[in-house]
Scaffold this motif. Structure first.
Motif, PDB file in Angstrom:
ATOM      1  N   UNK A   1     -18.742  -3.940  10.618  1.00 60.32           N
ATOM      2  CA  UNK A   1     -18.342  -3.725   9.221  1.00 60.32           C
ATOM      3  C   UNK A   1     -16.994  -4.385   8.923  1.00 60.32           C
ATOM      4  N   UNK A   2     -16.789  -4.733   7.667  1.00 59.30           N
ATOM      5  CA  UNK A   2     -15.508  -5.310   7.262  1.00 59.30           C
ATOM      6  C   UNK A   2     -14.451  -4.212   7.315  1.00 59.30           C
ATOM      7  N   UNK A   3     -13.360  -4.501   8.018  1.00 60.24           N
ATOM      8  CA  UNK A   3     -12.307  -3.507   8.188  1.00 60.24           C
ATOM      9  C   UNK A   3     -10.944  -4.163   8.089  1.00 60.24           C
TER      10      UNK A   3
ATOM     11  N   UNK B   1     -12.461   0.937   7.683  1.00 65.55           N
ATOM     12  CA  UNK B   1     -13.552   0.314   6.922  1.00 65.55           C
ATOM     13  C   UNK B   1     -13.214   0.216   5.439  1.00 65.55           C
ATOM     14  N   UNK B   2     -13.628  -0.885   4.818  1.00 62.82           N
ATOM     15  CA  UNK B   2     -13.367  -1.073   3.391  1.00 62.82           C
ATOM     16  C   UNK B   2     -14.524  -0.600   2.519  1.00 62.82           C
ATOM     17  N   UNK B   3     -15.665  -0.335   3.121  1.00 65.34           N
ATOM     18  CA  UNK B   3     -16.837   0.141   2.378  1.00 65.34           C
ATOM     19  C   UNK B   3     -17.577   1.126   3.261  1.00 65.34           C
ATOM     20  N   UNK B   4     -17.518   2.379   2.922  1.00 69.06           N
ATOM     21  CA  UNK B   4     -18.131   3.410   3.767  1.00 69.06           C
ATOM     22  C   UNK B   4     -19.643   3.262   3.845  1.00 69.06           C
TER      23      UNK B   4
ATOM     24  N   UNK C   1     -25.051  10.027  11.229  1.00 65.09           N
ATOM     25  CA  UNK C   1     -24.977  10.597   9.871  1.00 65.09           C
ATOM     26  C   UNK C   1     -23.806  11.556   9.706  1.00 65.09           C
ATOM     27  N   UNK C   2     -23.528  12.339  10.732  1.00 68.63           N
ATOM     28  CA  UNK C   2     -22.392  13.262  10.653  1.00 68.63           C
ATOM     29  C   UNK C   2     -21.077  12.493  10.599  1.00 68.63           C
ATOM     30  N   UNK C   3     -21.009  11.382  11.344  1.00 67.24           N
ATOM     31  CA  UNK C   3     -19.802  10.561  11.330  1.00 67.24           C
ATOM     32  C   UNK C   3     -19.571   9.910   9.982  1.00 67.24           C
ATOM     33  N   UNK C   4     -20.643   9.444   9.340  1.00 66.58           N
ATOM     34  CA  UNK C   4     -20.540   8.853   8.008  1.00 66.58           C
ATOM     35  C   UNK C   4     -20.072   9.904   6.996  1.00 66.58           C
ATOM     36  N   UNK C   5     -20.637  11.110   7.095  1.00 62.06           N
ATOM     37  CA  UNK C   5     -20.253  12.183   6.183  1.00 62.06           C
ATOM     38  C   UNK C   5     -18.777  12.554   6.370  1.00 62.06           C
TER      39      UNK C   5
ATOM     40  N   UNK D   1      -0.853   1.192   4.056  1.00 63.90           N
ATOM     41  CA  UNK D   1      -1.937   1.600   3.158  1.00 63.90           C
ATOM     42  C   UNK D   1      -1.701   2.995   2.581  1.00 63.90           C
ATOM     43  N   UNK D   2      -0.976   3.830   3.325  1.00 64.37           N
ATOM     44  CA  UNK D   2      -0.772   5.205   2.884  1.00 64.37           C
ATOM     45  C   UNK D   2      -0.035   5.262   1.548  1.00 64.37           C
ATOM     46  N   UNK D   3       0.756   4.234   1.268  1.00 67.21           N
ATOM     47  CA  UNK D   3       1.511   4.214   0.013  1.00 67.21           C
ATOM     48  C   UNK D   3       0.695   3.654  -1.148  1.00 67.21           C
ATOM     49  N   UNK D   4      -0.463   3.080  -0.845  1.00 59.81           N
ATOM     50  CA  UNK D   4      -1.263   2.442  -1.896  1.00 59.81           C
ATOM     51  C   UNK D   4      -2.263   3.395  -2.536  1.00 59.81           C
ATOM     52  N   UNK D   5      -2.815   4.269  -1.709  1.00 59.67           N
ATOM     53  CA  UNK D   5      -3.870   5.165  -2.194  1.00 59.67           C
ATOM     54  C   UNK D   5      -4.009   6.282  -1.173  1.00 59.67           C
ATOM     55  N   UNK D   6      -4.267   7.489  -1.622  1.00 65.88           N
ATOM     56  CA  UNK D   6      -4.424   8.587  -0.660  1.00 65.88           C
ATOM     57  C   UNK D   6      -5.641   8.378   0.213  1.00 65.88           C
ATOM     58  N   UNK D   7      -6.663   7.659  -0.291  1.00 64.81           N
ATOM     59  CA  UNK D   7      -7.861   7.354   0.506  1.00 64.81           C
ATOM     60  C   UNK D   7      -7.613   6.072   1.289  1.00 64.81           C
ATOM     61  N   UNK D   8      -7.580   6.177   2.605  1.00 61.68           N
ATOM     62  CA  UNK D   8      -7.251   5.030   3.457  1.00 61.68           C
ATOM     63  C   UNK D   8      -8.263   3.906   3.294  1.00 61.68           C
ATOM     64  N   UNK D   9      -9.548   4.238   3.246  1.00 62.80           N
ATOM     65  CA  UNK D   9     -10.577   3.199   3.132  1.00 62.80           C
ATOM     66  C   UNK D   9     -10.488   2.480   1.792  1.00 62.80           C
ATOM     67  N   UNK D  10     -10.187   3.215   0.743  1.00 57.81           N
ATOM     68  CA  UNK D  10     -10.057   2.603  -0.579  1.00 57.81           C
ATOM     69  C   UNK D  10      -8.835   1.680  -0.617  1.00 57.81           C
ATOM     70  N   UNK D  11      -7.747   2.109   0.022  1.00 57.53           N
ATOM     71  CA  UNK D  11      -6.552   1.273   0.086  1.00 57.53           C
ATOM     72  C   UNK D  11      -6.810   0.003   0.896  1.00 57.53           C
ATOM     73  N   UNK D  12      -7.587   0.132   1.972  1.00 51.95           N
ATOM     74  CA  UNK D  12      -7.927  -1.049   2.768  1.00 51.95           C
ATOM     75  C   UNK D  12      -8.765  -2.028   1.969  1.00 51.95           C
ATOM     76  N   UNK D  13      -9.702  -1.508   1.197  1.00 49.02           N
ATOM     77  CA  UNK D  13     -10.530  -2.374   0.340  1.00 49.02           C
ATOM     78  C   UNK D  13      -9.663  -3.139  -0.657  1.00 49.02           C
ATOM     79  N   UNK D  14      -8.728  -2.440  -1.278  1.00 56.57           N
ATOM     80  CA  UNK D  14      -7.896  -3.077  -2.299  1.00 56.57           C
ATOM     81  C   UNK D  14      -6.872  -4.037  -1.696  1.00 56.57           C
ATOM     82  N   UNK D  15      -6.526  -3.828  -0.408  1.00 55.08           N
ATOM     83  CA  UNK D  15      -5.536  -4.696   0.234  1.00 55.08           C
ATOM     84  C   UNK D  15      -6.127  -6.027   0.665  1.00 55.08           C
TER      85      UNK D  15
END
Length: 479
Positions: A110-112, A117-120, A129-133, A197-211
């Motif tokens: 996956x793109x990271x 990960x930038x897209x869950x 499945x439990x890990x994805x959740x 990334x922590x300063x960009x968005x509280x959601x780490x994956x969302x911040x990684x996507x935007x970065x």
């Protein structure tokens, strides 16, 4: 016991660089280019230069058996290559699309951003499945506030995205760089971009996507290599340094470092029964951390103790030459292996697919060149096997991953003992303390992979910092 003393003639300042890896070579060359009036001597204890950059022949093709790429987005390594006449040989990977040998099958990685990960949605088939959740909770968890605290990469990512993201994405990615453990490696030292990334968005994956730029947007290459191997760089730098007037000596082990009465330094070089005393106005220690610790033990004992406690990882690179007809079609540039799956290898690079020059070099004999890496921090028992057994382990794992019996026509095993320093939590503070104590000793500086990064560009940058410190000292010296 005889005792020889080497003194520089005249009044020209003399700087000694200890260590002939890429850090020491870069430091020696930069000293002469910035100050042609300074005499520079480089002392390397082994018979060869280059440290962990090395080219060897496998199946009649000369390929890298150490580091095979440098970060293109940092200018230090590519700039140095151009400076020493290798600019026309700089190349970029044909592909960097990698796979993950995950739970017994190859899946697209996956793109990271360094494992984040930038897209869950891309985690289906990689995590349970439990890990994805669990990873999806990143979007609703309260923001993570680190303040000035340092934590491990694994702790930070697991808090946001869960243990499976660490085990199956972060661990294999960091393993290729540090051969270490994500839950022990400092986030601030190893992946400051993830901390940011922590300063960009509280959601780490969302911040990684935007970065990161959109996946379909053309971007500058992340990595660069050299036609004929990155292992050519040390020889070219050494030649340029020699041409610039640097005295380069191999087989010259520095056994002791002593402050000279009044000012400057004495280095004890050579064997115990025939020592040579080399005088210097300034010294750059470009040796691995523990070698530097030994040399600093009398003059900077606290810094020496800090460096002596730096853990190291040993690795091995097994390079294989395989007939093209004997290898099924493979995708991308290679694959990473999550350590949690218990395989012997931690990664494999399809060199023939990643680098056009490697494919071209093997084409005449219908050969494809691949490599596998083995060994992690505190798991070096696999490296205690003989070369033949180590190669057999790599061949077996590679064959299982690609779905065929791999029959190499040539194999090369390169061991790198203690080559990768481990940047444990608190690493930046430890490095700062080392530099503070060393900085109190006029004309002494340190550089190398133990401080600011293990990659080639980071090592060169640390060399340039050491040179700046030494030249500042020389500029303030009296006649």
């Amino acid at each position: 016991m005889s005792d020889r003393t080497s003194e520089q003639t005249g009044t020209r300042p003399h700087v000694v660089v200890v260590g002939g890896g890429i850090s020491g070579l870069a430091a020696a060359l930069r000293l002469r280019t910035l100050r042609p009036g300074v005499d520079v001597t480089m002392l390397e204890g082994s018979p060869r230069l280059g440290g962990s950059l090395r080219v060897e022949e496998v199946g009649g093709v000369r390929v890298d058996v150490g580091a095979e790429a440098v970060l293109h987005r940092r200018p230090e390594a590519t700039g140095l290559a151009r400076e020493v006449g290798l600019g026309e040989d700089l190349v970029h990977p044909v592909t960097t699309a990698a796979q993950l040998w995950n739970r017994g099958r190859l899946v697209r990685l996956p793109r990271t951003l360094m494992g984040v990960p930038t897209d869950l949605r891309s985690l289906d088939g990689v995590l349970s499945p439990a890990g994805v959740a669990r990873a999806a909770l990143d979007a609703v968890l309260p923001a993570t506030e680190l303040g000035e605290e340092d934590v491990s990469v694994g702790h930070l990512v697991e808090e946001r995205l869960g243990a499976e993201v660490v085990d199956r994405l972060v661990e294999p990615l960091l393993g290729g760089v540090y051969a270490g453990h994500a839950r022990e490696i400092s986030a601030r030292a190893a992946v400051p971009q993830v901390v940011a990334l922590l300063a960009r968005d509280r959601a780490l994956s969302r911040a990684a996507r935007d970065a990161l730029p959109p996946a379909d947007q053309p971007v500058a290459p992340v990595f660069a290599g050299l036609r004929g191997g990155v292992g050519r760089l040390p020889g070219a730098v050494a030649a340029a340094a020699t041409a610039a007037g640097v005295t380069v000596r191999t087989g010259a082990t520095v056994r002791d470092l002593v402050r000279r009465p009044g000012d400057g330094w004495h280095l004890v070089v050579g064997s115990a029964h025939d020592p040579e005393l080399v005088a210097a106005d300034a010294v750059v220690l470009a040796t691995p951390g523990r070698a530097t610790a030994r040399l600093l033990s009398d003059v900077a004992p606290a810094a020496a103790l800090t460096l002596a406690r730096l853990d190291l990882a040993s690795v091995a690179i097994v390079t294989l030459a395989v007939r093209a007809a004997d290898l099924p079609p493979v995708a991308g540039s290679g694959f990473l292996v999550p350590p949690v799956d218990g395989r012997a290898i931690k990664a494999s690079t399809f060199s023939f697919a990643k680098w056009a020059w490697v494919r071209e070099a093997g084409a005449a004999d219908d050969l494809l060149l691949l490599r596998c890496s083995l060994g992690r921090h505190r798991e070096e028992e696999v490296l205690q096997r003989g070369d033949d057994e180590l190669a057999a382990l790599a061949v077996a794992d590679l064959g299982e991953a690609v779905g065929t019996t791999v029959l190499p026509v040539d194999v090369h095993v390169q061991r790198w003992g203690g080559a990768l320093p481990q940047y444990a939590v608190g690493h930046l503070d430890r490095v700062a303390s080392v530099r503070r104590e060393v900085g109190r000793l006029p004309g002494l500086a340190v550089c190398g992979s133990a401080y600011d990064g293990v990659g080639v560009p980071a090592c060169i940058a640390s060399a340039e910092l050491a040179v700046a410190e030494v030249l500042l000292r020389l500029d303030t010296m009296g006649p």
